[in-house]
Design a protein around this motif. Structure first.
Motif, mmCIF file in Angstrom:
data_model
loop_
_atom_site.group_PDB
_atom_site.id
_atom_site.type_symbol
_atom_site.label_atom_id
_atom_site.label_comp_id
_atom_site.label_asym_id
_atom_site.label_seq_id
_atom_site.Cartn_x
_atom_site.Cartn_y
_atom_site.Cartn_z
ATOM 1 N N GLY A 230 0.769 -1.239 0.000
ATOM 2 C CA GLY A 230 0.000 0.000 0.000
ATOM 3 C C GLY A 230 0.797 1.285 0.000
ATOM 4 O O GLY A 230 0.208 2.365 -0.078
ATOM 5 N N ALA A 231 2.110 1.201 0.074
ATOM 6 C CA ALA A 231 2.915 2.420 0.191
ATOM 7 C C ALA A 231 3.416 2.943 -1.141
ATOM 8 O O ALA A 231 4.012 4.023 -1.203
ATOM 9 N N ASN A 232 3.188 2.187 -2.208
ATOM 10 C CA ASN A 232 3.720 2.581 -3.510
ATOM 11 C C ASN A 232 2.751 2.191 -4.623
ATOM 12 O O ASN A 232 1.932 1.286 -4.466
ATOM 13 N N GLY A 233 2.862 2.859 -5.759
ATOM 14 C CA GLY A 233 2.209 2.449 -6.985
ATOM 15 C C GLY A 233 0.710 2.250 -6.883
ATOM 16 O O GLY A 233 -0.027 3.092 -6.346
ATOM 17 N N ILE A 234 0.240 1.121 -7.397
ATOM 18 C CA ILE A 234 -1.190 0.823 -7.413
ATOM 19 C C ILE A 234 -1.747 0.755 -5.999
ATOM 20 O O ILE A 234 -2.837 1.254 -5.721
ATOM 21 N N GLY A 235 -1.003 0.156 -5.080
ATOM 22 C CA GLY A 235 -1.464 0.052 -3.698
ATOM 23 C C GLY A 235 -1.665 1.405 -3.051
ATOM 24 O O GLY A 235 -2.649 1.618 -2.326
ATOM 25 N N LEU A 236 -0.761 2.329 -3.312
ATOM 26 C CA LEU A 236 -0.884 3.678 -2.750
ATOM 27 C C LEU A 236 -2.103 4.386 -3.326
ATOM 28 O O LEU A 236 -2.848 5.043 -2.591
ATOM 29 N N PRO B 2 -4.322 -6.521 -13.849
ATOM 30 C CA PRO B 2 -3.887 -5.273 -14.487
ATOM 31 C C PRO B 2 -3.007 -5.548 -15.704
ATOM 32 O O PRO B 2 -2.290 -6.548 -15.765
ATOM 33 N N GLY B 3 -3.085 -4.634 -16.653
ATOM 34 C CA GLY B 3 -2.144 -4.641 -17.762
ATOM 35 C C GLY B 3 -0.918 -3.828 -17.398
ATOM 36 O O GLY B 3 -0.588 -3.653 -16.218
ATOM 37 N N PHE B 4 -0.244 -3.313 -18.408
ATOM 38 C CA PHE B 4 0.968 -2.535 -18.178
ATOM 39 C C PHE B 4 0.586 -1.189 -17.567
ATOM 40 O O PHE B 4 -0.130 -0.394 -18.174
ATOM 41 N N THR B 5 1.070 -0.946 -16.368
ATOM 42 C CA THR B 5 0.651 0.205 -15.575
ATOM 43 C C THR B 5 1.857 1.068 -15.227
ATOM 44 O O THR B 5 2.928 0.551 -14.897
ATOM 45 N N ALA B 6 1.670 2.375 -15.278
ATOM 46 C CA ALA B 6 2.768 3.326 -15.078
ATOM 47 C C ALA B 6 3.120 3.441 -13.596
ATOM 48 O O ALA B 6 2.708 4.370 -12.901
ATOM 49 N N THR B 7 3.878 2.483 -13.109
ATOM 50 C CA THR B 7 4.396 2.505 -11.748
ATOM 51 C C THR B 7 5.912 2.611 -11.803
ATOM 52 O O THR B 7 6.515 2.531 -12.879
ATOM 53 N N ALA B 8 6.541 2.756 -10.649
ATOM 54 C CA ALA B 8 8.003 2.852 -10.594
ATOM 55 C C ALA B 8 8.636 1.589 -11.177
ATOM 56 O O ALA B 8 9.706 1.645 -11.805
ATOM 57 N N MET B 9 7.989 0.446 -11.004
ATOM 58 C CA MET B 9 8.492 -0.814 -11.524
ATOM 59 C C MET B 9 8.596 -0.772 -13.052
ATOM 60 O O MET B 9 9.565 -1.227 -13.646
ATOM 61 N N VAL B 10 7.590 -0.191 -13.685
ATOM 62 C CA VAL B 10 7.554 -0.108 -15.145
ATOM 63 C C VAL B 10 8.410 1.043 -15.652
ATOM 64 O O VAL B 10 9.038 0.948 -16.718
ATOM 65 N N ASP B 11 8.456 2.130 -14.897
ATOM 66 C CA ASP B 11 9.211 3.310 -15.331
ATOM 67 C C ASP B 11 10.695 3.028 -15.530
ATOM 68 O O ASP B 11 11.389 3.766 -16.243
ATOM 69 N N LYS B 12 11.209 1.975 -14.912
ATOM 70 C CA LYS B 12 12.622 1.637 -15.045
ATOM 71 C C LYS B 12 12.947 1.012 -16.394
ATOM 72 O O LYS B 12 14.107 0.858 -16.753
ATOM 73 N N MET B 13 11.912 0.636 -17.138
ATOM 74 C CA MET B 13 12.126 -0.056 -18.400
ATOM 75 C C MET B 13 12.562 0.913 -19.492
ATOM 76 O O MET B 13 12.225 2.110 -19.452
ATOM 77 N N PRO B 14 13.298 0.439 -20.500
ATOM 78 C CA PRO B 14 13.739 1.309 -21.595
ATOM 79 C C PRO B 14 12.547 1.901 -22.346
ATOM 80 O O PRO B 14 11.471 1.299 -22.425
ATOM 81 N N PRO C 194 -2.067 4.057 -12.034
ATOM 82 C CA PRO C 194 -2.430 3.370 -10.789
ATOM 83 C C PRO C 194 -3.874 3.595 -10.360
ATOM 84 O O PRO C 194 -4.535 2.675 -9.860
ATOM 85 N N ARG C 195 -4.381 4.782 -10.597
ATOM 86 C CA ARG C 195 -5.759 5.089 -10.197
ATOM 87 C C ARG C 195 -6.773 4.284 -11.021
ATOM 88 O O ARG C 195 -7.866 3.986 -10.542
ATOM 89 N N ASP C 196 -6.413 3.935 -12.268
ATOM 90 C CA ASP C 196 -7.302 3.092 -13.074
ATOM 91 C C ASP C 196 -7.547 1.758 -12.374
ATOM 92 O O ASP C 196 -8.677 1.247 -12.363
ATOM 93 N N ILE C 197 -6.490 1.194 -11.829
ATOM 94 C CA ILE C 197 -6.620 -0.096 -11.134
ATOM 95 C C ILE C 197 -7.302 0.101 -9.785
ATOM 96 O O ILE C 197 -8.159 -0.693 -9.380
ATOM 97 N N ALA C 198 -6.934 1.174 -9.091
ATOM 98 C CA ALA C 198 -7.524 1.446 -7.780
ATOM 99 C C ALA C 198 -9.037 1.606 -7.866
ATOM 100 O O ALA C 198 -9.773 1.173 -6.969
ATOM 101 N N ASN C 199 -9.521 2.209 -8.948
ATOM 102 C CA ASN C 199 -10.961 2.387 -9.110
ATOM 103 C C ASN C 199 -11.682 1.041 -9.240
ATOM 104 O O ASN C 199 -12.819 0.882 -8.779
ATOM 105 N N VAL C 200 -11.017 0.075 -9.851
ATOM 106 C CA VAL C 200 -11.616 -1.262 -9.980
ATOM 107 C C VAL C 200 -11.596 -1.982 -8.636
ATOM 108 O O VAL C 200 -12.562 -2.668 -8.264
ATOM 109 N N TYR C 201 -10.495 -1.841 -7.887
ATOM 110 C CA TYR C 201 -10.476 -2.366 -6.519
ATOM 111 C C TYR C 201 -11.665 -1.810 -5.729
ATOM 112 O O TYR C 201 -12.336 -2.545 -4.995
#
Length: 246
Positions: A13-19, A184-196, A215-222
Protein backbone atom coordinates in the motif's frame (compact mmCIF):
# COMPACT_ATOMS: atom_id res chain seq x y z
CA UNK A 1 -19.29 7.58 0.55
CA UNK A 2 -19.14 3.95 -0.52
CA UNK A 3 -16.91 2.51 2.21
CA UNK A 4 -17.88 4.44 5.31
CA UNK A 5 -17.23 2.36 8.40
CA UNK A 6 -15.43 -0.42 6.50
CA UNK A 7 -11.89 -1.46 7.41
CA UNK A 8 -9.59 -2.36 4.54
CA UNK A 9 -6.12 -3.87 4.57
CA UNK A 10 -4.23 -3.05 1.37
CA UNK A 11 -0.90 -4.83 0.99
CA UNK A 12 1.81 -3.16 -1.03
CA UNK A 13 0.00 0.00 0.00
CA UNK A 14 2.91 2.42 0.19
CA UNK A 15 3.72 2.58 -3.51
CA UNK A 16 2.21 2.45 -6.99
CA UNK A 17 -1.19 0.82 -7.41
CA UNK A 18 -1.46 0.05 -3.70
CA UNK A 19 -0.88 3.68 -2.75
CA UNK A 20 -3.49 4.84 -5.26
CA UNK A 21 -5.90 2.31 -3.78
CA UNK A 22 -5.24 3.55 -0.25
CA UNK A 23 -6.10 7.07 -1.38
CA UNK A 24 -9.30 6.04 -3.18
CA UNK A 25 -10.47 3.96 -0.23
CA UNK A 26 -9.71 6.78 2.22
CA UNK A 27 -11.61 9.20 -0.01
CA UNK A 28 -14.58 6.85 0.19
CA UNK A 29 -14.57 6.75 3.99
CA UNK A 30 -12.78 3.47 4.73
CA UNK A 31 -10.48 2.84 7.67
CA UNK A 32 -7.37 2.16 5.59
CA UNK A 33 -4.47 0.00 6.71
CA UNK A 34 -1.52 0.72 4.44
CA UNK A 35 0.47 -2.51 4.77
CA UNK A 36 3.91 -2.57 3.19
CA UNK A 37 7.45 -3.79 3.75
CA UNK A 38 8.86 -0.36 2.80
CA UNK A 39 8.81 1.46 6.14
CA UNK A 40 10.22 4.76 4.83
CA UNK A 41 7.67 5.03 2.02
CA UNK A 42 4.86 3.89 4.32
CA UNK A 43 5.50 6.49 6.99
CA UNK A 44 5.96 9.22 4.40
CA UNK A 45 2.72 8.26 2.64
CA UNK A 46 0.85 8.15 5.95
CA UNK A 47 2.06 11.69 6.68
CA UNK A 48 1.17 12.85 3.16
CA UNK A 49 -2.36 11.52 3.62
CA UNK A 50 -2.71 13.37 6.92
CA UNK A 51 -1.72 16.64 5.22
CA UNK A 52 -4.49 16.02 2.67
CA UNK A 53 -7.02 15.34 5.40
CA UNK A 54 -7.12 11.61 4.60
CA UNK A 55 -6.68 8.88 7.20
CA UNK A 56 -4.52 5.81 6.71
CA UNK A 57 -2.55 3.76 9.20
CA UNK A 58 0.78 2.37 8.05
CA UNK A 59 1.74 -1.07 9.38
CA UNK A 60 4.96 -2.69 8.24
CA UNK A 61 4.58 -6.26 7.02
CA UNK A 62 6.46 -8.93 5.14
CA UNK A 63 3.63 -10.89 3.54
CA UNK A 64 5.94 -13.87 2.98
CA UNK A 65 6.39 -14.25 6.76
CA UNK A 66 3.41 -15.68 8.63
CA UNK A 67 4.32 -14.10 11.99
CA UNK A 68 4.55 -10.70 10.33
CA UNK A 69 1.12 -11.17 8.77
CA UNK A 70 -0.33 -12.23 12.12
CA UNK A 71 0.98 -9.04 13.69
CA UNK A 72 -0.60 -7.02 10.86
CA UNK A 73 -3.98 -8.63 11.49
CA UNK A 74 -3.71 -8.32 15.27
CA UNK A 75 -2.80 -4.62 15.06
CA UNK A 76 -5.63 -3.94 12.63
CA UNK A 77 -8.17 -5.63 14.90
CA UNK A 78 -6.81 -3.85 17.94
CA UNK A 79 -7.23 -0.48 16.23
CA UNK A 80 -10.46 -0.97 14.28
CA UNK A 81 -12.14 -4.07 15.73
CA UNK A 82 -12.89 -5.75 12.40
CA UNK A 83 -11.59 -6.40 8.88
CA UNK A 84 -14.06 -6.05 6.03
CA UNK A 85 -11.83 -5.83 2.97
CA UNK A 86 -8.51 -7.40 2.01
CA UNK A 87 -6.67 -6.26 -1.10
CA UNK A 88 -3.81 -8.69 -1.83
CA UNK A 89 -1.82 -6.23 -3.91
CA UNK A 90 1.78 -6.69 -2.73
CA UNK A 91 4.15 -7.98 -5.38
CA UNK A 92 7.72 -7.91 -6.64
CA UNK A 93 9.53 -8.77 -9.88
CA UNK A 94 12.90 -10.40 -10.48
CA UNK A 95 12.85 -10.85 -14.23
CA UNK A 96 15.12 -13.04 -16.36
CA UNK A 97 14.71 -15.53 -19.15
CA UNK A 98 14.35 -19.13 -18.02
CA UNK A 99 17.95 -20.14 -18.75
CA UNK A 100 19.28 -17.11 -16.83
CA UNK A 101 16.88 -17.09 -13.89
CA UNK A 102 18.44 -17.59 -10.48
CA UNK A 103 16.45 -20.24 -8.55
CA UNK A 104 16.53 -17.96 -5.51
CA UNK A 105 14.88 -15.20 -7.55
CA UNK A 106 12.27 -17.66 -8.77
CA UNK A 107 11.46 -18.68 -5.20
CA UNK A 108 11.46 -15.16 -3.75
CA UNK A 109 8.87 -13.96 -6.27
CA UNK A 110 6.66 -16.94 -5.43
CA UNK A 111 7.17 -16.32 -1.71
CA UNK A 112 5.91 -12.73 -1.94
CA UNK A 113 3.48 -12.82 -4.86
CA UNK A 114 1.82 -16.17 -4.18
CA UNK A 115 2.54 -17.42 -0.67
CA UNK A 116 1.99 -13.86 0.57
CA UNK A 117 -1.55 -13.93 -0.81
CA UNK A 118 -2.16 -17.28 0.90
CA UNK A 119 -0.72 -16.03 4.20
CA UNK A 120 -2.77 -12.83 4.30
CA UNK A 121 -6.02 -14.46 3.23
CA UNK A 122 -5.70 -17.37 5.65
CA UNK A 123 -5.06 -14.92 8.49
CA UNK A 124 -7.98 -12.63 7.65
CA UNK A 125 -10.73 -15.06 6.58
CA UNK A 126 -11.57 -16.39 10.08
CA UNK A 127 -12.49 -12.86 11.16
CA UNK A 128 -14.60 -12.33 8.04
CA UNK A 129 -16.34 -15.66 8.67
CA UNK A 130 -17.12 -14.57 12.22
CA UNK A 131 -18.78 -11.42 10.83
CA UNK A 132 -20.48 -13.21 7.94
CA UNK A 133 -19.08 -10.63 5.54
CA UNK A 134 -15.95 -9.86 3.58
CA UNK A 135 -14.50 -8.67 0.30
CA UNK A 136 -11.24 -10.21 -0.91
CA UNK A 137 -9.58 -8.85 -4.04
CA UNK A 138 -6.45 -10.60 -5.32
CA UNK A 139 -4.08 -8.99 -7.79
CA UNK A 140 -3.22 -11.20 -10.72
CA UNK A 141 -1.78 -9.79 -13.97
CA UNK A 142 -2.07 -10.08 -17.73
CA UNK A 143 1.27 -11.88 -17.40
CA UNK A 144 -0.55 -14.60 -15.48
CA UNK A 145 -3.18 -14.87 -18.21
CA UNK A 146 -1.02 -14.69 -21.34
CA UNK A 147 2.53 -15.23 -20.06
CA UNK A 148 5.27 -12.67 -20.61
CA UNK A 149 8.84 -12.85 -21.86
CA UNK A 150 11.36 -13.06 -19.01
CA UNK A 151 8.75 -13.54 -16.29
CA UNK A 152 8.59 -17.27 -15.57
CA UNK A 153 8.39 -16.62 -11.81
CA UNK A 154 6.00 -13.66 -11.95
CA UNK A 155 3.67 -15.26 -14.51
CA UNK A 156 3.57 -18.51 -12.54
CA UNK A 157 2.56 -16.71 -9.34
CA UNK A 158 -0.05 -14.55 -11.04
CA UNK A 159 -1.58 -17.53 -12.87
CA UNK A 160 -1.82 -19.43 -9.59
CA UNK A 161 -3.65 -16.50 -8.02
CA UNK A 162 -6.43 -16.98 -10.57
CA UNK A 163 -6.83 -20.58 -9.43
CA UNK A 164 -6.80 -19.64 -5.75
CA UNK A 165 -9.38 -16.90 -6.35
CA UNK A 166 -11.82 -19.29 -8.01
CA UNK A 167 -11.24 -21.92 -5.31
CA UNK A 168 -11.87 -19.46 -2.49
CA UNK A 169 -14.95 -18.16 -4.27
CA UNK A 170 -16.37 -21.70 -4.14
CA UNK A 171 -15.43 -22.11 -0.47
CA UNK A 172 -16.63 -18.79 0.93
CA UNK A 173 -19.40 -17.38 -1.27
CA UNK A 174 -22.23 -19.01 0.72
CA UNK A 175 -20.68 -17.59 3.89
CA UNK A 176 -20.93 -13.96 2.83
CA UNK A 177 -17.41 -13.48 1.56
CA UNK A 178 -16.90 -12.24 -2.00
CA UNK A 179 -13.63 -13.23 -3.70
CA UNK A 180 -12.48 -11.74 -7.00
CA UNK A 181 -9.26 -10.95 -8.81
CA UNK A 182 -8.00 -8.09 -10.92
CA UNK A 183 -5.58 -8.61 -13.79
CA UNK A 184 -3.89 -5.27 -14.49
CA UNK A 185 -2.14 -4.64 -17.76
CA UNK A 186 0.97 -2.53 -18.18
CA UNK A 187 0.65 0.21 -15.57
CA UNK A 188 2.77 3.33 -15.08
CA UNK A 189 4.40 2.50 -11.75
CA UNK A 190 8.00 2.85 -10.59
CA UNK A 191 8.49 -0.81 -11.52
CA UNK A 192 7.55 -0.11 -15.15
CA UNK A 193 9.21 3.31 -15.33
CA UNK A 194 12.62 1.64 -15.05
CA UNK A 195 12.13 -0.06 -18.40
CA UNK A 196 13.74 1.31 -21.60
CA UNK A 197 11.69 3.77 -23.63
CA UNK A 198 11.53 1.31 -26.54
CA UNK A 199 9.94 -1.32 -24.31
CA UNK A 200 7.46 1.21 -22.90
CA UNK A 201 6.44 2.18 -26.43
CA UNK A 202 5.87 -1.49 -27.25
CA UNK A 203 3.69 -1.81 -24.17
CA UNK A 204 1.58 1.18 -25.21
CA UNK A 205 1.24 -0.11 -28.76
CA UNK A 206 0.06 -3.51 -27.51
CA UNK A 207 -3.13 -1.95 -26.09
CA UNK A 208 -6.20 -0.79 -27.99
CA UNK A 209 -6.17 2.44 -25.98
CA UNK A 210 -2.52 3.07 -26.92
CA UNK A 211 -1.45 4.06 -23.42
CA UNK A 212 -0.24 2.61 -20.16
CA UNK A 213 -2.68 2.28 -17.32
CA UNK A 214 -2.45 4.66 -14.38
CA UNK A 215 -2.43 3.37 -10.79
CA UNK A 216 -5.76 5.09 -10.20
CA UNK A 217 -7.30 3.09 -13.07
CA UNK A 218 -6.62 -0.10 -11.13
CA UNK A 219 -7.52 1.45 -7.78
CA UNK A 220 -10.96 2.39 -9.11
CA UNK A 221 -11.62 -1.26 -9.98
CA UNK A 222 -10.48 -2.37 -6.52
CA UNK A 223 -12.96 0.15 -5.14
CA UNK A 224 -15.81 -1.22 -7.25
CA UNK A 225 -15.10 -4.79 -6.15
CA UNK A 226 -14.83 -3.71 -2.50
CA UNK A 227 -18.13 -1.81 -2.56
CA UNK A 228 -21.74 -2.96 -2.47
CA UNK A 229 -21.97 -2.14 -6.18
CA UNK A 230 -20.24 -5.46 -6.94
CA UNK A 231 -22.29 -7.66 -4.62
CA UNK A 232 -23.22 -10.08 -7.42
CA UNK A 233 -19.70 -10.28 -8.85
CA UNK A 234 -17.99 -13.36 -7.47
CA UNK A 235 -15.16 -15.66 -8.56
CA UNK A 236 -14.36 -13.29 -11.43
CA UNK A 237 -11.04 -12.15 -12.89
CA UNK A 238 -11.51 -8.59 -14.13
CA UNK A 239 -8.98 -7.51 -16.78
CA UNK A 240 -7.96 -3.86 -16.52
CA UNK A 241 -5.54 -3.66 -19.40
CA UNK A 242 -6.61 -1.06 -21.94
CA UNK A 243 -7.67 -3.76 -24.37
CA UNK A 244 -4.38 -5.61 -24.54
CA UNK A 245 -3.60 -7.43 -27.76
CA UNK A 246 -1.16 -10.28 -27.10
Amino acid sequence: MRLTGKTAIITGGANGIGLAACQRFAEEGANVVMADFDELAGKQSEADFARKGLKATFIQVDVAERNSVKQLVDQTLERYGRIDILINNAGITKDATLVKMDPLDFQRVLDVNLTGVFNCTQAVVPHMLANGYGKIINTSSVSGIYGNFGQTNYAAAKAAIVGMTKTWAKEFGRKGIHVNAVAPGFTATAMVDKMPEKVLDQMKNSTSLQRLGQPRDIANVYLFLASEESDYVHGHVLHVDGGIMM
